[in-house]
Design a protein around this motif. Structure first.
Motif: not given
Lengths: 222, 208
Positions: A45-64
């Motif tokens: 339940s914790v992970l699924s709440t924060i998953a959208p943010g985590i994946i998007w932040v990680a994608a952004l930093l990986a691009t950078l």
């Protein structure tokens, strides 16, 4: 237009020859996301709440992370100045290089994301939102990042400066991207978010290549 | 015809050259001389449009280069300090990319050009596996390909062996005899058979 295709072909060939450069941002993306369940909580339940943010932040930093090298190599070995002394358009070069960069980063990240979504217990109905928001949002990240890369290419240590320059401009994409996935989780319509991401992408597609070309001229001719 | 009018360049509050005037006509070679740091490379980069830290005007066939850059760049081949080749591409791929950039690199086939620079049989070797001199040869192979009227060469002979230098000198002579123009810098004793080489010494210019 054929110059765009040639640039794209050349950059894809170069990426294929230096495979490390492709693997780096992908590995970063996977590792960052894989660390969250260990550090925060393995609870679904914790992970699924924060998953959208985590994946998007990680994608952004990986691009950078991969942005720094976009023009650096061409600048160092003199192939970039050869484009400047040729009658070819820098705008098409920028467009070709950014497109190849996106194929090697954003596009692959989007393809990889469903796997990581499952790992973070993201509800299945949100996976479509995740992939489509990444597909629409990451081109903007590459386009805007390229402006920063162009402006800092002549500097000896431009890496940090790129982050400072482009991160503020990444924020709208992050907000709407993560927002789309949140909406997907709650089963709400995501079309509005995607429309906004698409609009931002079209807008940057229209202006960023010209800004990149101007930035490159500025960096080389100073 | 390349005309330079009142060209001045200042870098870091130091005047490299001032009020430089010259005209180079078809069939002429100009060698820029001067000590290290006297502004040879700066001058060549200005002439190529790679530097904007200058005052004055450059004309190519009566047209101001600043106003019609594409027309001028189409006629110009520049070989700079950097070889301008990608280490992970092969000699042939590098030359093909250069052909994409410059439509006028069409005087002969890539295979012929590579044969001329002594790299026949190395077409498929990535450039990082070549020696420094061989990489320079890949870069200079475009002189054989080039149908550009104007050559601007910055230290083209670095890392070349004596035979290579001689061949390039003959090539420049052939280019000039065919009505081409050439501006170059070099620390070699540079002379062309039957062709008068004009010389411009940047050291003398500043003291004068």
């Amino acid at each position: 237009m054929s110059f765009f295709v040639h640039t794209l072909q050349r950059d894809l060939l170069l990426a294929f020859r230096n495979r490390n450069d492709i693997v780096n941002p992908l590995a970063f993306f996977v590792i960052v996301i894989a660390l969250f369940p260990l550090a925060v909580s393995p609870d679904a339940s914790v992970l699924s709440t924060i998953a959208p943010g985590i994946i998007w932040v990680a994608a952004l930093l990986a691009t950078l992370l991969s942005m720094d090298g976009l023009f650096k190599n061409d600048f160092d070995d003199g192939t970039l100045e050869q484009v400047l002394v040729s009658p070819q358009s820098l705008v098409l070069l920028a467009l070709g290089k950014v497109f190849s960069h996106w194929l090697m980063s954003g596009f692959l990240l989007a393809l990889l994301s469903p796997l990581l979504a499952v790992m973070l217990f993201l509800p299945t109905q949100a996976i479509l939102a995740l992939v489509s928001s990444l597909l629409l949002g990451t081109p903007t990240l590459s386009l805007i990042g390229a402006i920063g890369a162009g402006l800092t290419v002549g500097l000896r240590k431009g890496g940090v400066l790129i982050s400072l320059l482009v991160l503020p401009l990444y924020i709208p994409v992050l907000i709407f991207g993560a927002g789309a996935v949140q909406a997907g989780v709650m089963g709400m319509p995501i079309a509005g978010y995607l429309a906004l991401l698409g609009a931002i992408m079209v807008f940057s597609l229209m202006f960023a290549p010209f800004a990149v070309a101007a930035a490159l001229k500025l960096s080389i001719r100073n | 015809m390349l005309t330079v009018k009142d060209l001045s360049c200042e870098r870091d509050d130091r005047v490299l050259f001032e009020r430089l005037n010259f005209t180079l006509r078809a069939g002429e070679v100009l060698q820029i001389e001067g000590q290290n740091g006297s502004g040879k490379t700066s001058l060549l980069r200005i002439l190529c449009g790679l530097s904007s830290s200058f005052e004055g005007d450059i004309f190519w066939q009566q047209d101001n280069v600043h106003e019609k850059p594409t027309v001028y760049l189409r006629q110009l081949l520049y070989v700079g300090h950097h070889a301008g080749i990608k280490a992970s591409l092969t000699a042939e791929e590098n030359l093909r990319w250069m052909q994409t950039l410059h439509p006028l690199l069409n005087r002969c086939s890539i295979t012929y050009a590579l044969k001329q620079v002594g790299l026949f049989g190395y077409e498929d070797v990535p450039c990082y596996a070549l020696s420094a001199g061989q990489q320079r040869r890949v870069s200079l192979a475009r002189l054989y390909l080039s149908a550009h009227p104007l050559w601007i060469l910055d230290e083209p002979f670095t890392a070349l062996d004596k035979k290579g230098v001689l061949e390039k000198e003959l090539l420049i002579a052939q280019h000039v005899r065919g009505g081409g123009l050439c501006i170059l810098t070099t620390h070699h004793d540079f002379d062309l058979p039957d062709i008068a080489v004009r010389r411009l010494n940047l050291d003398l210019l500043v003291t004068a």
